[in-house]
Design a protein around this motif. Structure first.
Motif, PDB file in Angstrom:
ATOM      1  N   GLU A 117       0.828  -1.243   0.159  1.00  0.00           N
ATOM      2  CA  GLU A 117      -0.165  -0.159   0.012  1.00  0.00           C
ATOM      3  C   GLU A 117       0.878   1.428   0.035  1.00  0.00           C
ATOM      4  N   ILE A 118       0.530   2.242  -0.878  1.00  0.00           N
ATOM      5  CA  ILE A 118       1.216   3.506  -0.854  1.00  0.00           C
ATOM      6  C   ILE A 118       0.708   4.136   0.272  1.00  0.00           C
ATOM      7  N   PHE A 119       1.481   4.995   1.143  1.00  0.00           N
ATOM      8  CA  PHE A 119       1.058   5.958   2.336  1.00  0.00           C
ATOM      9  C   PHE A 119       1.419   7.374   1.659  1.00  0.00           C
ATOM     10  N   MET A 124      -3.170  11.475   4.366  1.00  0.00           N
ATOM     11  CA  MET A 124      -3.468  11.180   5.807  1.00  0.00           C
ATOM     12  C   MET A 124      -3.871  12.631   6.584  1.00  0.00           C
ATOM     13  N   VAL A 125      -3.066  13.643   6.285  1.00  0.00           N
ATOM     14  CA  VAL A 125      -3.215  14.690   7.361  1.00  0.00           C
ATOM     15  C   VAL A 125      -3.987  15.958   6.658  1.00  0.00           C
ATOM     16  N   ASP A 201       4.833  16.193  -1.096  1.00  0.00           N
ATOM     17  CA  ASP A 201       4.278  15.141  -0.263  1.00  0.00           C
ATOM     18  C   ASP A 201       5.323  14.011   0.093  1.00  0.00           C
ATOM     19  N   LEU A 202       4.985  13.238   1.244  1.00  0.00           N
ATOM     20  CA  LEU A 202       5.815  12.181   1.580  1.00  0.00           C
ATOM     21  C   LEU A 202       5.206  10.749   1.237  1.00  0.00           C
ATOM     22  N   LYS A 203       5.585  10.129   0.232  1.00  0.00           N
ATOM     23  CA  LYS A 203       4.951   9.075  -0.009  1.00  0.00           C
ATOM     24  C   LYS A 203       6.210   7.741   0.005  1.00  0.00           C
ATOM     25  N   PHE A 204       5.517   6.620   0.477  1.00  0.00           N
ATOM     26  CA  PHE A 204       6.236   5.392   0.773  1.00  0.00           C
ATOM     27  C   PHE A 204       5.275   4.096   0.635  1.00  0.00           C
TER      28      PHE A 204
END
Length: 293
Positions: A117-119, A124-125, A201-204
């Motif tokens: 899953e990509i966060f 989220m925020v 963005d920060l995606k991981f």
């Protein structure tokens, strides 16, 4: 009267412990409780008064542990191993910034990320603006600090990013800030992860296993933890070094930073970031950087 006062203090300060639990895709961390021991508190006050002290700090509290703590619940769900932990300081953060950091951290805390899953931090925020309940403080705009809502959430993303670098996360998107100063020095240059809704963005993801992600405040520290099913045996090495300083006008300079992430001795990631910094601070950073490397 002393007993009456202590009962009032107990009513205001006693905290009931809370068991860890799971709700949908979240893990709700346990809370350790405490209770004022009235008999010990009376003895404590009597002893302090006999010493002629005007100010008395009451320390007679009993720790009340939850029946199910966070680690026990994690293990029951299969998250046996702490893959990474990273923390940054909140000392000297103003009240509004600390509020924003706490609010942003709670948006993520306890999230269960499925395998592959990509966060997305921004997903989220959210925008972290006034309408979201965030307060006005300082944000980095074009390399400079300026008034803005949501200042502080980049410390949440950067703290989480540094935890991710310690384990087998796949970083999909990460951006540096345009500027760097003492106000944003919670991580070294090259190790920040700037976020701006609709822009940065920060995606991981974790391609090999599901994980549980925690971001929370403990005393004056912001903590990011990542728990997983399988232990990571890779040896990680992370270094950031200032490569070049270029003056920009009379008061500023650009610093170019190279960051290298190695796994088991082999370079996994190498990238360069450029920041606008106050010229006098650039030399301080260079001296610190040379000393650390």
């Amino acid at each position: 009267k002393v007993v009456e006062a202590l009962h009032f203090i107990a009513e205001k300060t006693n905290l009931t412990p809370q068991d860890a639990s799971q709700k949908d895709e979240r893990i709700i961390r346990s809370i350790t409780g405490y209770r004022l021991n009235l008999a010990n508190a009376i003895d404590e006050i009597r002893n302090r008064l006999s010493q002629g002290l005007d100010n008395i700090v009451i320390k007679s509290y009993e720790i009340l542990n939850p029946t199910i703590d966070t680690k026990t619940l994690l293990q029951s769900l299969g998250f046996q191993h702490l893959l990474a932990r990273y923390e940054t300081s909140l000392v000297e953060k103003d009240e509004n910034t600390r509020f924003n950091i706490d609010k942003g951290a709670k948006s993520i805390d306890g999230y269960i990320l499925e395998k592959g899953e990509i966060f997305s931090f921004n997903k989220m925020v959210g925008p972290a603006n006034k309408n979201d309940g965030y307060l006005e403080t300082k944000v980095v705009v074009n390399g400079k600090l300026a008034p803005g809502y949501g200042g502080g959430i980049c410390q949440v993303s950067s703290t989480l990013y540094n935890a991710l670098l310690q384990c087998d996360a796949k970083i999909i998107e990460r951006s540096p800030h345009s500027g760097y100063s003492e106000d944003t020095s919670y991580v070294n240059p090259g190790l920040d992860a700037a976020v701006s809704f609709g822009y940065k963005d920060l995606k991981f993801s974790f391609p090999h296993q599901p994980t549980a992600i925690f971001t929370y405040i403990e005393n004056d520290r912001l903590i990011a933890e990542i728990w997983g099913e399988n232990e990571c045996f890779d040896s990680k090495s992370i270094t950031s070094k200032i490569q070049k300083i270029t003056n920009h006008g009379n008061s500023d300079a650009f610093i170019e930073v190279e960051t290298i992430v190695s796994t088991n001795g082999s370079i996994e990631k190498r990238y360069k970031d450029t920041y606008l910094v106050p010229i006098e601070y650039a030399q301080i950073l260079k001296e610190q950087n040379d000393k650390n490397n």
